[in-house]
Write a protein that holds these residues in place. Structure first.
Motif, PDB file in Angstrom:
ATOM      1  N   GLY A 286       0.753  -1.385   0.002  1.00  0.00           N
ATOM      2  CA  GLY A 286       0.354   0.376  -0.346  1.00  0.00           C
ATOM      3  C   GLY A 286       1.103   0.915  -0.215  1.00  0.00           C
ATOM      4  O   GLY A 286       0.660   1.978  -0.357  1.00  0.00           O
ATOM      5  N   GLU A 287       1.716   1.249   1.260  1.00  0.00           N
ATOM      6  CA  GLU A 287       2.882   2.480   1.087  1.00  0.00           C
ATOM      7  C   GLU A 287       3.722   2.435  -0.544  1.00  0.00           C
ATOM      8  O   GLU A 287       3.972   3.563  -1.094  1.00  0.00           O
ATOM      9  N   ALA A 288       4.553   1.447  -1.088  1.00  0.00           N
ATOM     10  CA  ALA A 288       4.611   1.524  -2.424  1.00  0.00           C
ATOM     11  C   ALA A 288       3.825   1.945  -3.874  1.00  0.00           C
ATOM     12  O   ALA A 288       4.335   2.767  -4.314  1.00  0.00           O
ATOM     13  N   GLY A 289       2.441   1.691  -2.991  1.00  0.00           N
ATOM     14  CA  GLY A 289       1.706   2.357  -4.158  1.00  0.00           C
ATOM     15  C   GLY A 289       1.504   3.683  -4.343  1.00  0.00           C
ATOM     16  O   GLY A 289       1.076   4.258  -5.296  1.00  0.00           O
ATOM     17  N   ARG A 290       1.267   3.692  -3.349  1.00  0.00           N
ATOM     18  CA  ARG A 290       1.157   5.711  -3.093  1.00  0.00           C
ATOM     19  C   ARG A 290       2.492   6.464  -3.738  1.00  0.00           C
ATOM     20  O   ARG A 290       2.194   7.131  -4.653  1.00  0.00           O
ATOM     21  N   ALA A 291       3.865   6.290  -3.801  1.00  0.00           N
ATOM     22  CA  ALA A 291       4.994   6.284  -3.696  1.00  0.00           C
ATOM     23  C   ALA A 291       4.632   6.092  -5.214  1.00  0.00           C
ATOM     24  O   ALA A 291       5.046   6.873  -5.940  1.00  0.00           O
ATOM     25  N   TYR A 292       4.201   5.756  -5.499  1.00  0.00           N
ATOM     26  CA  TYR A 292       4.156   5.038  -7.071  1.00  0.00           C
ATOM     27  C   TYR A 292       3.228   6.252  -7.845  1.00  0.00           C
ATOM     28  O   TYR A 292       4.285   6.689  -9.029  1.00  0.00           O
ATOM     29  N   VAL A 293       2.638   6.419  -7.559  1.00  0.00           N
ATOM     30  CA  VAL A 293       1.413   6.912  -8.442  1.00  0.00           C
ATOM     31  C   VAL A 293       1.823   8.065  -8.080  1.00  0.00           C
ATOM     32  O   VAL A 293       1.544   9.391  -8.937  1.00  0.00           O
ATOM     33  N   GLU A 294       2.020   8.582  -7.175  1.00  0.00           N
ATOM     34  CA  GLU A 294       3.329  10.651  -6.447  1.00  0.00           C
ATOM     35  C   GLU A 294       3.677  10.420  -7.801  1.00  0.00           C
ATOM     36  O   GLU A 294       3.722  11.942  -8.350  1.00  0.00           O
ATOM     37  N   GLU A 295       4.473   9.074  -8.416  1.00  0.00           N
ATOM     38  CA  GLU A 295       5.829   9.675  -9.260  1.00  0.00           C
ATOM     39  C   GLU A 295       4.805   9.708 -11.055  1.00  0.00           C
ATOM     40  O   GLU A 295       5.428   9.926 -11.330  1.00  0.00           O
ATOM     41  N   VAL A 296       3.708   9.203 -10.982  1.00  0.00           N
ATOM     42  CA  VAL A 296       3.804   8.207 -13.010  1.00  0.00           C
ATOM     43  C   VAL A 296       2.404   8.918 -12.836  1.00  0.00           C
ATOM     44  O   VAL A 296       2.558   9.711 -13.553  1.00  0.00           O
ATOM     45  N   HIS A 297       1.599   8.966 -11.701  1.00  0.00           N
ATOM     46  CA  HIS A 297      -0.144   9.310 -12.175  1.00  0.00           C
ATOM     47  C   HIS A 297      -0.864  10.463 -11.137  1.00  0.00           C
ATOM     48  O   HIS A 297      -1.188  11.156 -11.426  1.00  0.00           O
ATOM     49  N   ASP A 298       0.435  11.452 -10.288  1.00  0.00           N
ATOM     50  CA  ASP A 298      -0.323  12.937 -10.103  1.00  0.00           C
ATOM     51  C   ASP A 298      -0.658  13.794 -10.912  1.00  0.00           C
ATOM     52  O   ASP A 298       0.565  14.122 -12.290  1.00  0.00           O
ATOM     53  N   ILE A 299      -1.569  14.410 -11.037  1.00  0.00           N
ATOM     54  CA  ILE A 299      -2.111  15.049 -12.075  1.00  0.00           C
ATOM     55  C   ILE A 299      -0.946  16.240 -13.025  1.00  0.00           C
ATOM     56  O   ILE A 299      -1.387  16.306 -13.671  1.00  0.00           O
ATOM     57  N   GLU A 300       0.407  16.950 -11.098  1.00  0.00           N
ATOM     58  CA  GLU A 300       1.138  17.724 -12.065  1.00  0.00           C
ATOM     59  C   GLU A 300       1.704  17.312 -12.958  1.00  0.00           C
ATOM     60  O   GLU A 300       2.784  18.162 -13.488  1.00  0.00           O
ATOM     61  N   ARG A 301       2.580  16.080 -12.065  1.00  0.00           N
ATOM     62  CA  ARG A 301       3.751  15.924 -13.950  1.00  0.00           C
ATOM     63  C   ARG A 301       2.409  14.999 -15.177  1.00  0.00           C
ATOM     64  O   ARG A 301       3.093  15.345 -16.515  1.00  0.00           O
ATOM     65  N   MET A 302       1.957  14.573 -15.104  1.00  0.00           N
ATOM     66  CA  MET A 302       0.769  14.409 -15.776  1.00  0.00           C
ATOM     67  C   MET A 302       0.035  15.986 -16.846  1.00  0.00           C
ATOM     68  O   MET A 302       0.708  15.716 -18.423  1.00  0.00           O
ATOM     69  N   THR A 303       0.673  16.866 -16.078  1.00  0.00           N
ATOM     70  CA  THR A 303      -0.251  17.927 -16.744  1.00  0.00           C
ATOM     71  C   THR A 303       1.160  18.134 -17.814  1.00  0.00           C
ATOM     72  O   THR A 303       1.169  19.091 -18.739  1.00  0.00           O
ATOM     73  N   ASP A 304       2.394  18.082 -16.706  1.00  0.00           N
ATOM     74  CA  ASP A 304       3.625  18.672 -17.693  1.00  0.00           C
ATOM     75  C   ASP A 304       3.681  17.356 -19.085  1.00  0.00           C
ATOM     76  O   ASP A 304       4.066  18.686 -19.599  1.00  0.00           O
ATOM     77  N   ARG A 305       3.547  16.556 -18.543  1.00  0.00           N
ATOM     78  CA  ARG A 305       3.599  16.239 -19.806  1.00  0.00           C
ATOM     79  C   ARG A 305       2.713  16.281 -21.196  1.00  0.00           C
ATOM     80  O   ARG A 305       3.098  16.009 -22.475  1.00  0.00           O
ATOM     81  N   LEU A 306       1.709  16.539 -20.774  1.00  0.00           N
ATOM     82  CA  LEU A 306       0.473  17.087 -21.857  1.00  0.00           C
ATOM     83  C   LEU A 306       0.316  18.258 -22.394  1.00  0.00           C
ATOM     84  O   LEU A 306       0.988  18.403 -23.676  1.00  0.00           O
ATOM     85  N   LEU A 307       1.307  19.159 -21.973  1.00  0.00           N
ATOM     86  CA  LEU A 307       1.946  20.600 -22.316  1.00  0.00           C
ATOM     87  C   LEU A 307       2.675  20.694 -23.010  1.00  0.00           C
ATOM     88  O   LEU A 307       3.073  21.290 -24.254  1.00  0.00           O
ATOM     89  N   ASP A 308       3.255  19.983 -22.818  1.00  0.00           N
ATOM     90  CA  ASP A 308       5.290  19.503 -23.630  1.00  0.00           C
ATOM     91  C   ASP A 308       4.446  19.078 -24.717  1.00  0.00           C
ATOM     92  O   ASP A 308       5.186  19.304 -26.065  1.00  0.00           O
ATOM     93  N   LEU A 309       3.387  17.518 -24.912  1.00  0.00           N
ATOM     94  CA  LEU A 309       3.030  17.418 -26.307  1.00  0.00           C
ATOM     95  C   LEU A 309       2.529  18.156 -26.966  1.00  0.00           C
ATOM     96  O   LEU A 309       2.168  18.558 -27.862  1.00  0.00           O
ATOM     97  N   TYR A 310       0.882  19.467 -25.946  1.00  0.00           N
ATOM     98  CA  TYR A 310       1.063  20.361 -26.971  1.00  0.00           C
ATOM     99  C   TYR A 310       1.344  21.344 -27.178  1.00  0.00           C
ATOM    100  O   TYR A 310       1.608  22.161 -29.127  1.00  0.00           O
ATOM    101  N   GLY A 311       2.716  21.534 -26.838  1.00  0.00           N
ATOM    102  CA  GLY A 311       3.800  22.253 -27.620  1.00  0.00           C
ATOM    103  C   GLY A 311       4.621  22.080 -28.713  1.00  0.00           C
ATOM    104  O   GLY A 311       5.628  22.860 -29.277  1.00  0.00           O
TER     105      GLY A 311
END
Length: 313
Positions: A286-311
């Motif tokens: 459970g603790e490892a899963g939370r850390a994984y989501v923070e690294e891969v699925h956090d909305i802020e990280r996703m938004t960085d990737r999406l804005l890069d794609l838009y650019g």
């Protein structure tokens, strides 16, 4: 003038709404326009077209009126699930003629359940993206891998609880495709209580997820869905079917181990048993899963990737 983006025309699993909210926080003029809102997410749209369920001419009238209004207000059209606002045969010529950019955001069944030769329309857009490396095998061209993002401020970590009878939650959007019958049968062979969450609003579903000790997503597919991400965000160990090569690619791309427990319909009982018997293992995962989501699925990280794609469009 800032970037103007229209996300449309569906909001499956709340992906579009989540993305739009995140983009707005970054100063993007983003909106979600849908043919119809989902029953369990009735408020998740900026414009619900309330498109008639039947009648092609009536449907097209609604769609064309919306498109004619949106076109002057939009720089990028972000299409979901292989759908466009108006027929593809005219959608993309109009976008090219008016110098608008576009991308297809594939969500799963839109590519998994169709032959590759029926997906060539994807090349008409300026870019394509999928939510996982596992999805790449279903399309006949390259695409960006943008894992779904969630707003972690809405998901507090729920500490693991040691109890005599373990609770398992399973939340299928489609019981047949998720292998629900196999999950039910496996749980009958273990000293557990199973909660099948289906057909309820997202707010109620989330409260039921919080009460669980183990999340079982699906046992028939190649990758997990948003349900698994939500489970990990809450600190729950997640069990689901995963493509081994996609796991390796994900770990290489993001530099973090995927902490999900892999299973199939055939070995689900054997996979679940150690988790049912070990509180410490449930807590660790459970603790490892939370850390994984923070690294891969956090909305802020996703938004960085999406804005890069838009650019890069």
């Amino acid at each position: 003038m800032g970037l103007r983006v229209t996300h449309c025309p569906v909001n499956l699993a709340g992906v579009g709404w989540t993305n739009v909210q995140a983009l707005r926080k970054r100063g993007v003029d983003a909106r979600l326009v849908v043919f119809n809102t989902q029953p369990f997410r009735p408020d998740q749209a900026d414009w619900d077209l309330k498109r008639p369920r039947k009648g092609l001419l009536r449907q097209q009238l609604v769609q064309w009126r919306a498109f004619s209004k949106l076109l002057p207000q939009t720089d990028i059209f972000h299409f979901y699930f292989g759908l466009t606002l108006v027929p593809k045969s005219v959608q993309f010529p109009i976008l090219r003629a008016t110098r608008r950019k576009s991308l297809f955001h594939f969500l799963g069944a839109d590519i998994r359940e169709h032959p590759k030769d029926q997906l060539m329309y994807g090349l008409q857009a300026d870019a394509r993206d999928v939510g996982s490396f596992a999805a790449l095998q279903f399309i006949p061209y390259d695409a960006e891998v943008l894992p779904p993002g969630i707003d972690l401020t809405a998901y507090d970590l729920v500490p693991a609880v040691e109890r005599e009878r373990v609770r398992i939650v399973h939340a299928p959007s489609n019981k047949e495709k998720k292998g629900t019958e196999h999950v039910i049968e496996a749980c009958k062979q273990l000293p557990v209580d199973l909660d099948v969450v289906h057909g309820v609003r997202n707010e109620e579903a989330l409260e039921r997820y919080k009460q669980a000790d183990i999340v079982v997503d699906q046992v028939l597919r190649d990758w997990h869905g948003v349900f698994s991400i939500e489970g990990m965000a809450l600190g729950k160990p997640v069990v689901t079917s995963l493509d081994e090569d996609a796991v390796r690619q994900t770990e290489e791309a993001f530099g973090v181990k995927v902490p999900i427990v892999r299973t199939t319909k055939d070995d689900l009982v054997d996979v679940l048993r150690p988790l049912v018997e070990s509180f410490e293992e449930r807590r660790r995962l459970g603790e490892a899963g939370r850390a994984y989501v923070e690294e891969v699925h956090d909305i802020e990280r996703m938004t960085d990737r999406l804005l890069d794609l838009y650019g890069r469009l």
